[in-house]
Design a protein around this motif. Structure first.
Motif, short mmCIF file in Angstrom:
data_model
loop_
_atom_site.label_atom_id
_atom_site.label_comp_id
_atom_site.label_asym_id
_atom_site.label_seq_id
_atom_site.Cartn_x
_atom_site.Cartn_y
_atom_site.Cartn_z
N ASP A 173 9.94 42.29 -77.11
CA ASP A 173 10.32 40.96 -77.40
C ASP A 173 11.89 41.27 -77.23
O ASP A 173 12.68 40.01 -76.64
N ALA A 174 12.77 42.00 -77.48
CA ALA A 174 14.06 42.30 -77.60
C ALA A 174 14.37 42.42 -75.99
O ALA A 174 15.48 41.66 -75.72
N ASP A 175 13.78 43.00 -75.27
CA ASP A 175 14.02 43.25 -73.92
C ASP A 175 13.73 41.84 -72.98
O ASP A 175 14.67 41.51 -72.18
N LEU A 176 12.78 41.10 -73.55
CA LEU A 176 12.75 39.68 -73.00
C LEU A 176 14.07 38.97 -73.09
O LEU A 176 14.17 38.00 -72.11
N ALA A 177 14.63 39.00 -74.30
CA ALA A 177 15.71 38.08 -74.46
C ALA A 177 16.85 38.66 -73.45
O ALA A 177 17.81 37.63 -73.03
N ILE A 178 16.93 39.93 -73.04
CA ILE A 178 17.90 40.01 -72.10
C ILE A 178 17.59 39.84 -70.87
O ILE A 178 18.26 39.26 -69.89
N ALA A 179 16.14 39.91 -70.53
CA ALA A 179 15.66 39.35 -69.25
C ALA A 179 15.88 38.13 -68.80
O ALA A 179 16.06 37.78 -67.60
N ALA A 180 16.05 37.28 -70.00
CA ALA A 180 16.36 35.91 -69.67
C ALA A 180 17.76 35.56 -69.25
O ALA A 180 17.81 34.49 -68.84
N ARG A 181 18.58 36.34 -69.05
CA ARG A 181 19.80 35.99 -68.88
C ARG A 181 19.84 35.81 -67.13
O ARG A 181 19.23 36.47 -66.50
N ASP A 221 0.31 39.25 -69.93
CA ASP A 221 1.46 39.76 -70.20
C ASP A 221 2.58 39.54 -69.46
O ASP A 221 3.84 39.45 -69.66
N LEU A 222 2.30 39.61 -68.06
CA LEU A 222 3.26 38.95 -66.88
C LEU A 222 3.39 37.39 -67.30
O LEU A 222 4.78 37.19 -67.05
N ALA A 223 2.66 36.65 -67.78
CA ALA A 223 2.93 35.38 -68.64
C ALA A 223 3.78 35.46 -69.29
O ALA A 223 4.73 34.44 -69.40
N ARG A 224 4.00 36.26 -70.15
CA ARG A 224 4.86 36.20 -71.16
C ARG A 224 6.37 36.30 -70.58
O ARG A 224 7.26 35.81 -71.10
N VAL A 225 6.35 37.59 -69.62
CA VAL A 225 7.68 37.74 -69.15
C VAL A 225 8.26 36.54 -68.32
O VAL A 225 9.35 36.31 -68.27
N ARG A 226 7.44 35.91 -67.57
CA ARG A 226 7.56 34.78 -66.74
C ARG A 226 8.02 33.77 -67.60
O ARG A 226 9.10 33.01 -67.21
N ALA A 227 7.36 33.37 -68.83
CA ALA A 227 7.96 32.28 -69.53
C ALA A 227 9.30 32.64 -70.07
O ALA A 227 10.14 31.58 -70.41
N ALA A 228 9.52 33.92 -70.45
CA ALA A 228 10.80 34.17 -71.11
C ALA A 228 11.90 34.56 -70.17
O ALA A 228 13.08 34.01 -70.48
N ALA A 229 11.58 34.45 -68.73
CA ALA A 229 12.59 34.98 -67.70
C ALA A 229 12.18 34.00 -66.38
O ALA A 229 12.00 34.74 -65.51
N PRO A 230 12.27 32.71 -66.55
CA PRO A 230 11.66 31.97 -65.26
C PRO A 230 12.45 32.02 -63.96
O PRO A 230 12.02 31.66 -62.92
N GLN A 231 13.68 32.53 -64.34
CA GLN A 231 14.56 32.53 -63.17
C GLN A 231 14.58 34.10 -62.58
O GLN A 231 15.11 34.20 -61.28
#
Length: 273
Positions: free
Chosen positions: A74-82, A98-108
């Motif tokens: 979860d902490a890594d996803l916050a960085i991935a969102a930048r 799990d990929l959907a969670r990453v996609r939602a956190a970092a849509p860019q």
């Protein structure tokens, strides 16, 4: 049009002084690694260092996060969102959820699932079709451990697994997958041989752990002089043909052969550019 990366160079997330060096190394893509290259005690420091670098204007990097079952996900996803993170390498990818969670956190960011477990191989087609996935990557070393396989220089032990990634990528309309790392750092011939094998199997890029591997990887993905000479003969013969079929070097040139020749010449144009 941006050329597709042939090389993905890892740099440890807790070594921010190496980020700029990696970006100027000649690698087609740089992966800041928060997973294997960072000890558990240094995870928080690595995230803070990367966040500071991104806040200072750093951009254009891929980010390998820790896997979805880890305490750091979860902490890594916050960085991935930048905004400076353009793609996310997702280790031990086994579930589209799990990929959907990453996609939602970092849509860019685009996603590069790292297939490195038996479960990942088993679900590779599902993973390849997940929204946001740009390419599949092969985690050969972790897969060897998971399967209890010892891969030799011939590489036949994981051949069926590599072919699964190539097939799944094609069926999902993805770019050619990324082969796993070579542990050889000072043996350019070994790195080039591994990369040429990957290219023959249908891979289009390779993960790298040191800048000294880059030249060999790029050379292996570039058409050889003999291949280019053959391609030129094929295209010249096809362009000058008055009938439907022509022969070059004693072999018939049909549409797939001509397309292959044109692709090789297009690859040369990329390298020259």
């Amino acid at each position: 049009m941006i050329a597709l990366p042939r090389s993905y160079l890892f740099v440890p997330g807790d070594r921010p002084e190496r980020y700029a060096k990696a970006l100027s190394s000649g690698a087609d893509a740089v992966v800041v690694d928060l997973e294997d290259a960072v000890a558990p005690a240094a995870k928080e420091r690595a995230r803070a260092a990367l966040a500071a670098w991104l806040d200072g204007g750093g951009n254009g990097i891929a980010l390998r996060i820790n896997d979805a079952t880890s305490a750091w996900f979860d902490a890594d996803l916050a960085i991935a969102a930048r905004a400076g993170v353009t793609s996310v390498v997702v280790p031990k990818a086994e579930r589209a959820d799990d990929l959907a969670r990453v996609r939602a956190a970092a849509p860019q960011a685009t996603l590069l699932p790292l297939i490195e477990t038996a479960a990942g191989i088993d679900r590779v087609r599902e993973i390849a079709h997940a929204p946001g996935v740009a390419r599949l990557a092969f985690g050969s070393i972790d897969l060897q451990l998971d399967l209890g396989v010892e891969e030799t220089s011939a590489g036949d032990e994981l051949l069926v697994c590599r072919s699964q990634l190539v097939l799944a990528s094609r069926l999902a309309g993805l770019d050619a997958p990324v082969d796993g790392v070579s542990t050889a750092i000072d043996d350019a011939a070994a790195v080039e041989a591994e990369t040429r094998r990957a290219r023959r199997l249908g891979f289009g890029a390779k993960l790298c752990i040191h800048p000294r591997q880059l030249a060999a990887v790029h050379a292996a993905f570039a058409p050889s002089a003999d291949e280019l000479a053959w391609a030129e003969r094929v295209v010249a013969a096809a362009d000058g043909a008055t009938a439907g079929a022509v022969a070059v070097d004693g072999r018939m040139v049909d549409r797939p052969v001509l397309l292959r020749a044109r692709a090789l010449l297009a690859h040369r144009s990329r390298d020259d550019g």
